[in-house]
Enzyme design. Sequence first.
Site, mmCIF file in Angstrom:
data_model
loop_
_atom_site.group_PDB
_atom_site.id
_atom_site.type_symbol
_atom_site.label_atom_id
_atom_site.label_comp_id
_atom_site.label_asym_id
_atom_site.label_seq_id
_atom_site.Cartn_x
_atom_site.Cartn_y
_atom_site.Cartn_z
ATOM 1 N N CYS A 1 89.468 61.971 59.013
ATOM 2 C CA CYS A 1 88.159 62.507 59.397
ATOM 3 C C CYS A 1 88.146 64.026 59.330
ATOM 4 O O CYS A 1 88.979 64.693 59.963
ATOM 5 C CB CYS A 1 87.820 62.028 60.803
ATOM 6 S SG CYS A 1 86.300 62.758 61.437
ATOM 7 N N GLU B 1 75.608 67.874 62.314
ATOM 8 C CA GLU B 1 74.761 67.180 61.350
ATOM 9 C C GLU B 1 74.135 65.926 61.922
ATOM 10 O O GLU B 1 74.726 65.242 62.760
ATOM 11 C CB GLU B 1 75.608 66.753 60.157
ATOM 12 C CG GLU B 1 75.434 67.632 58.976
ATOM 13 C CD GLU B 1 76.012 66.974 57.743
ATOM 14 O OE1 GLU B 1 75.752 67.502 56.668
ATOM 15 O OE2 GLU B 1 76.697 65.966 57.844
ATOM 16 N N CYS C 1 91.431 61.985 64.242
ATOM 17 C CA CYS C 1 91.754 60.906 63.299
ATOM 18 C C CYS C 1 92.163 61.507 61.951
ATOM 19 O O CYS C 1 91.539 62.462 61.474
ATOM 20 C CB CYS C 1 90.560 59.972 63.130
ATOM 21 S SG CYS C 1 90.069 59.182 64.677
ATOM 22 N N CYS D 1 71.789 58.698 62.333
ATOM 23 C CA CYS D 1 73.179 58.883 62.763
ATOM 24 C C CYS D 1 73.268 60.221 63.501
ATOM 25 O O CYS D 1 72.953 61.274 62.945
ATOM 26 C CB CYS D 1 74.095 58.884 61.547
ATOM 27 S SG CYS D 1 75.831 59.121 61.957
ATOM 28 N N CYS E 1 85.739 67.473 67.433
ATOM 29 C CA CYS E 1 86.248 66.261 68.074
ATOM 30 C C CYS E 1 87.720 66.457 68.382
ATOM 31 O O CYS E 1 88.464 66.999 67.571
ATOM 32 C CB CYS E 1 86.055 65.045 67.166
ATOM 33 S SG CYS E 1 86.540 63.496 67.962
ATOM 34 N N CYS F 1 80.024 59.229 54.349
ATOM 35 C CA CYS F 1 81.083 59.368 55.327
ATOM 36 C C CYS F 1 82.124 60.400 54.903
ATOM 37 O O CYS F 1 82.739 60.260 53.862
ATOM 38 C CB CYS F 1 81.746 58.008 55.491
ATOM 39 S SG CYS F 1 83.104 57.996 56.618
HETATM 40 S S1 SF4 Z 1 86.553 59.581 63.345
HETATM 41 FE FE1 SF4 Z 1 86.394 61.819 63.551
HETATM 42 S S2 SF4 Z 1 84.658 62.160 64.933
HETATM 43 FE FE2 SF4 Z 1 85.272 59.988 65.147
HETATM 44 S S3 SF4 Z 1 86.763 59.980 66.864
HETATM 45 FE FE3 SF4 Z 1 87.979 60.212 64.979
HETATM 46 S S4 SF4 Z 1 88.215 62.458 64.747
HETATM 47 FE FE4 SF4 Z 1 86.530 62.111 66.189
#
Ligand code: SF4
Length: 381
Positions: A119, A92, A116, A105, A112, A345
């Site tokens: 996320c 996106e 996190c 953005c 990823c 977000c």
């Molecule tokens: S917030 Fe999401 S996209 Fe960003 S580093 Fe952490 S896991 Fe990866």
Amino acid sequence: MTARNLLDFDLAGLGAYCEGLGEKRFRATQLFQWLHQRGVSDFAAMSDLAKSLRARLAEAAVVTPLHVASEQASADGTIKWLFDVGGGNAVETVFIPEDDRATLCISSQAGCAVGCRFCATGHQGFSRNLTTGEIVAQLWHAEHQLRARAGGAERVISNVVMMGMGEPLQNYAALLPALRTMLDDHGYGLSRRRLTVSTSGVVPMIDRLRDDCPVALAVSLHAPDDALRDELVPINRKYPINELIASCRRYLETAPRDFITFEYCMLDGVNDSLAQARALVALVCEAPATRIACKFNLIPFNPFPGSGLHGSPRERVLAFAEVLREAGLVTTVRKTRGDDIAAACGQLAGEVQDRTRVVERLSGRRVPIRIQSSVAAEVPR
Ligand code: SF4
């Protein structure tokens, strides 16, 4: 021979490529301007290039745009594109217009690996790095589409944040030429202060970025101590807070801004107590080893299925912000944008099924599409 995607090159790389075709380097500048300033992908239309060069480019090179799986526009002007990047992956890009700036953005990876806790992208795991061309193509598409819609305006996008899906500093080889293209006066001519890389804290690469291409830096902090940050941002186990802040201080030696922006996602009952706000103040204002010029951006959490987390109530976010402000720290509370199109977000998680169907319908395929989340953009002022 596979045709080269010219969006993969920064200007130096395009110069070397042109030399490889037996052309003078300055031809690369003309070509670069056609690609990035004018958004032209048809070599035949590049009228100030020699016909022989246009013919060679038509044989050996391509300009590869991203395939738009969907575009959604919010009532507040936010636009969200979903790009199908092949292999069952989609990423996106979000455009956020405001009174005094217009921010794009951009995503850097399909998925990823950082993982996190808060996320949606982290929950879905890592698929692959985007190429330089795929990173640049997000800006290329948005800028030239929006210019055309504005009746040929000179420039639409004033700010770029590498804050979408992925950890940009774990895709450094592709990121660096992309940043250079965005900064180049023959490309998009962005100011270093208006180009932000957001990182979860890949310490060695923060140092590399400082040396190679210093731009504005945002760091996902999310916790005032290592014990909690180890849980929320697992890369902290490798690069703990003291090391991270030391690298941020080194970064400030060459950074175009004289502060680091710390991002802090407000999680109900996890990291949002007043005691934790005071611990943050102690960390960045009082402890000699970690004192640093910084601003805070408090981000409302947008829940997604399976996260087990909830966003902090608004009053607690404001009280938390007040503790930081009373200590003299500039603190913003991020506005949510594009709520009606789920562009804020982490909101993508709730949309996965819908978007999967969109991509399948548009592509005519029945492959499982891995949808990735972008983190809403807010460039620190
Ligand atoms: S917030 Fe999401 S996209 Fe960003 S580093 Fe952490 S896991 Fe990866």
